[in-house]
Design an enzyme around this catalytic site. Structure first.
Site, PDB file in Angstrom:
ATOM      1  N   ARG A 161       0.818  -1.220   0.000  1.00  0.00           N
ATOM      2  CA  ARG A 161       0.000   0.000   0.000  1.00  0.00           C
ATOM      3  C   ARG A 161       0.855   1.276   0.000  1.00  0.00           C
ATOM      4  NH1 ARG A 161      -3.210  -3.705   3.621  1.00  0.00           N
ATOM      5  NH2 ARG A 161      -1.277  -3.639   4.785  1.00  0.00           N
ATOM      6  N   ARG A 266       9.960  -0.120   9.634  1.00  0.00           N
ATOM      7  CA  ARG A 266      10.208  -0.464  11.034  1.00  0.00           C
ATOM      8  C   ARG A 266      11.719  -0.463  11.245  1.00  0.00           C
ATOM      9  NH1 ARG A 266       5.776   0.812  12.097  1.00  0.00           N
ATOM     10  NH2 ARG A 266       4.087  -0.423  12.997  1.00  0.00           N
ATOM     11  N   GLU A 295      12.937   2.016  20.220  1.00  0.00           N
ATOM     12  CA  GLU A 295      12.299   3.347  20.285  1.00  0.00           C
ATOM     13  C   GLU A 295      11.877   3.652  21.723  1.00  0.00           C
ATOM     14  OE1 GLU A 295       9.227   3.584  17.292  1.00  0.00           O
ATOM     15  OE2 GLU A 295      10.622   2.995  15.726  1.00  0.00           O
ATOM     16  N   HIS A 317       9.280   8.566  14.853  1.00  0.00           N
ATOM     17  CA  HIS A 317       8.178   7.689  14.403  1.00  0.00           C
ATOM     18  C   HIS A 317       6.942   8.557  14.110  1.00  0.00           C
ATOM     19  CE1 HIS A 317       6.729   3.294  14.460  1.00  0.00           C
ATOM     20  NE2 HIS A 317       5.969   4.009  13.648  1.00  0.00           N
ATOM     21  N   ALA A 319       5.744   9.454  10.744  1.00  0.00           N
ATOM     22  CA  ALA A 319       5.264   9.491   9.353  1.00  0.00           C
ATOM     23  C   ALA A 319       3.732   9.516   9.252  1.00  0.00           C
ATOM     24  CB  ALA A 319       5.838   8.331   8.556  1.00  0.00           C
TER      25      ALA A 319
HETATM   26  P1  NAD Z   1       1.787  -3.737   2.966  1.00  0.00           P
HETATM   27  O1  NAD Z   1       1.661  -5.049   3.642  1.00  0.00           O
HETATM   28  O2  NAD Z   1       0.676  -3.241   2.096  1.00  0.00           O
HETATM   29  O3  NAD Z   1       3.128  -3.716   2.078  1.00  0.00           O
HETATM   30  C1  NAD Z   1       4.330  -4.297   2.452  1.00  0.00           C
HETATM   31  C2  NAD Z   1       4.980  -4.901   1.216  1.00  0.00           C
HETATM   32  O4  NAD Z   1       6.303  -5.359   1.570  1.00  0.00           O
HETATM   33  C3  NAD Z   1       4.218  -6.116   0.659  1.00  0.00           C
HETATM   34  O5  NAD Z   1       3.901  -5.904  -0.696  1.00  0.00           O
HETATM   35  C4  NAD Z   1       5.186  -7.258   0.824  1.00  0.00           C
HETATM   36  O6  NAD Z   1       5.119  -8.225  -0.225  1.00  0.00           O
HETATM   37  C5  NAD Z   1       6.524  -6.530   0.798  1.00  0.00           C
HETATM   38  N1  NAD Z   1       7.628  -7.316   1.325  1.00  0.00           N
HETATM   39  C6  NAD Z   1       7.589  -8.328   2.228  1.00  0.00           C
HETATM   40  N2  NAD Z   1       8.842  -8.817   2.423  1.00  0.00           N
HETATM   41  C7  NAD Z   1       9.660  -8.093   1.628  1.00  0.00           C
HETATM   42  C8  NAD Z   1      11.062  -8.126   1.388  1.00  0.00           C
HETATM   43  N3  NAD Z   1      11.866  -9.004   2.019  1.00  0.00           N
HETATM   44  N4  NAD Z   1      11.573  -7.246   0.512  1.00  0.00           N
HETATM   45  C9  NAD Z   1      10.784  -6.345  -0.114  1.00  0.00           C
HETATM   46  N5  NAD Z   1       9.448  -6.284   0.049  1.00  0.00           N
HETATM   47  C10 NAD Z   1       8.908  -7.149   0.927  1.00  0.00           C
HETATM   48  O7  NAD Z   1       2.075  -2.699   4.131  1.00  0.00           O
HETATM   49  P2  NAD Z   1       1.950  -1.106   4.088  1.00  0.00           P
HETATM   50  O8  NAD Z   1       0.584  -0.691   4.475  1.00  0.00           O
HETATM   51  O9  NAD Z   1       2.520  -0.613   2.814  1.00  0.00           O
HETATM   52  O10 NAD Z   1       2.931  -0.740   5.302  1.00  0.00           O
HETATM   53  C11 NAD Z   1       4.299  -1.133   5.285  1.00  0.00           C
HETATM   54  C12 NAD Z   1       4.909  -0.976   6.648  1.00  0.00           C
HETATM   55  O11 NAD Z   1       5.157   0.403   6.915  1.00  0.00           O
HETATM   56  C13 NAD Z   1       4.018  -1.423   7.811  1.00  0.00           C
HETATM   57  O12 NAD Z   1       4.131  -2.807   8.035  1.00  0.00           O
HETATM   58  C14 NAD Z   1       4.554  -0.627   8.982  1.00  0.00           C
HETATM   59  O13 NAD Z   1       5.513  -1.379   9.673  1.00  0.00           O
HETATM   60  C15 NAD Z   1       5.223   0.589   8.333  1.00  0.00           C
HETATM   61  N6  NAD Z   1       4.548   1.865   8.648  1.00  0.00           N
HETATM   62  C16 NAD Z   1       5.213   2.828   9.358  1.00  0.00           C
HETATM   63  C17 NAD Z   1       4.605   4.053   9.619  1.00  0.00           C
HETATM   64  C18 NAD Z   1       5.319   5.145  10.364  1.00  0.00           C
HETATM   65  O14 NAD Z   1       4.670   5.952  11.025  1.00  0.00           O
HETATM   66  N7  NAD Z   1       6.621   5.261  10.248  1.00  0.00           N
HETATM   67  C19 NAD Z   1       3.297   4.295   9.192  1.00  0.00           C
HETATM   68  C20 NAD Z   1       2.637   3.298   8.473  1.00  0.00           C
HETATM   69  C21 NAD Z   1       3.277   2.082   8.214  1.00  0.00           C
END
Ligand code: NAD
Length: 367
Positions: A161, A266, A295, A317, A319
């Protein structure tokens, strides 16, 4: 509607909680801004609550599910990431847990993009220069220049996403885009972006032709000017494509010396000691981090080294930390609203009580 469900929230998540109060829930909210000690969470769960609202600061594992055996019906997490919840344990105890995917996608992607801007265009050292009254004259290249983002190549690591939303923003800046994701490739989206790029070029909106393609991680890291990380934290043994320390000495060395790395995913996805070394020894040009192995960031972290200060941006943290995204009670806009709706769906047996059909439940495989 009146319900007698008992819910404990480990954190105040704002006005969205009034939705539960209005529906007659008995709601208790941990009043401190810090996370409650695990012993308190266990005590509340053991007391027979039906639902638990959590944040990424709470460790939810077998101990918690055992304490809630027979009574705890749902854990509703205020985040899309759920690496603090042991999925195997939740499944063993048959407890559904929900998350707040999608509503934070655009906010997180735009923040990642702004981090690149701040890092590459040296906004932080430039502001310091001005504030500290060290800006003595205008000059074509002194005291330093930044690197343009427009027209460069970016690697998107993880095209879920947030990765896809980041692609959309980068295409607006006439960037070439290298995609890497071993588990999910959205070729329909990538083709639509290429069509949009071609149209923008054909209609004179962008001067140069640009491209987007899926590549191997080696290609992505070695060719990109910018690398943006959008993967979940997956530890060894949890999947065929773990992401723990995906960025280590070996992979950091694959990047161009002129390249910038941004991590909004993360913390443990990056080996911080390796990154500090990479910055100190100029293997890469700079990094901006929103998340850390531990963190809040510890006082003695090597990332705080003043020798790399100008090339290492550090954020708390942050974003997804925008007003509507974090707090809107509307489940289609805010994490708080979506968190509350996820809890209600399970407790009030929406979707005919079929957990598999509930959109915000993560561990559908257990039901
Ligand atoms: P998502 O599950 O839609 O997308 C994650 C993608 O990573 C998937 O398409 C998956 O196939 C891929 N993936 C898995 N293993 C992988 C690898 N080894 N190499 C490359 N790609 C790989 O999740 P999302 O909604 O896009 O969110 C991603 C992450 O962002 C969340 O899990 C969360 O930890 C982090 N996040 C952080 C903040 C923040 O405030 N900093 C905010 C939102 C999300």
């Amino acid at each position: 509607m009146t319900n007698n469900f008992r819910v404990f929230a480990t954190c105040d998540i704002g006005d969205a909680l009034n939705i539960l109060r209005t529906r007659g829930y008995q709601l208790e909210v941990y009043p401190e801004p810090t996370a409650p000690p695990k012993a308190l969470v266990l005590e509340k769960v053991r007391s027979g609550i039906d639902g638990l609202i959590t944040t990424l600061r709470d460790q939810i594992d077998a101990e918690v599910f055992e304490a809630g055996k027979g009574t705890l019906k749902v854990v509703a997490q205020l985040a899309v990431g759920f690496d603090n919840i042991n999925r195997a344990d939740a499944n063993r105890y048959n407890v559904p847990f929900t998350h707040t995917a999608d509503v934070l996608t655009e906010a997180t992607a735009e923040f990642a993009f702004f981090m690149f801007g701040s890092l590459a265009r040296k906004m932080w050292p430039a502001e310091h220069l001005t504030r500290e009254n060290k800006w003595g004259f205008w000059h074509p290249y002194l005291p330093f220049l930044g690197d343009e983002v427009t027209g460069k190549a970016i690697a998107i690591i993880g095209t879920g996403r947030i990765g896809l939303a980041m692609i959309k923003k980068c295409s607006g800046f006439d960037m070439n885009i290298l995609c890497y994701d071993p588990a999910y490739q959205n070729l329909v989206y990538v083709t639509a972006i290429q069509d949009t790029m071609d149209l923008r070029h054909a209609r004179g909106i962008q001067k140069e032709k640009t491209w987007i393609k899926y590549v191997s991680i080696d290609e992505a890291l070695s060719q990109a000017d910018f690398v943006s990380v959008h993967v979940p934290l997956i530890r060894e043994g949890e999947s065929a494509t773990p992401t723990f320390h995906l960025f280590n000495e070996r992979t950091l060395r694959m990047m161009k010396r002129t390249a910038f790395l941004v991590n909004t995913s993360r913390g443990p996805v990056i080996d911080e000691n390796a990154l500090a070394k990479a910055l100190k020894e100029n293997w890469i040009a700079g990094a901006a981090l929103d998340v850390y192995e531990k963190e809040p960031l510890s006082e003695d972290s090597p990332l705080r080294d003043s020798a790399i200060e100008d090339r290492c941006r550090l954020f708390p943290h942050f974003a997804s930390a925008a007003k509507i995204t974090r707090l809107s009670p509307d489940p289609d806009k805010g994490m708080a609203g979506r968190c509350v709706q996820g809890l209600i769906d399970v407790l009030e047996k929406n979707y005919g009580g079929d957990i598999k059909k509930m959109p915000y439940v993560v561990n559908k495989e257990a039901f």
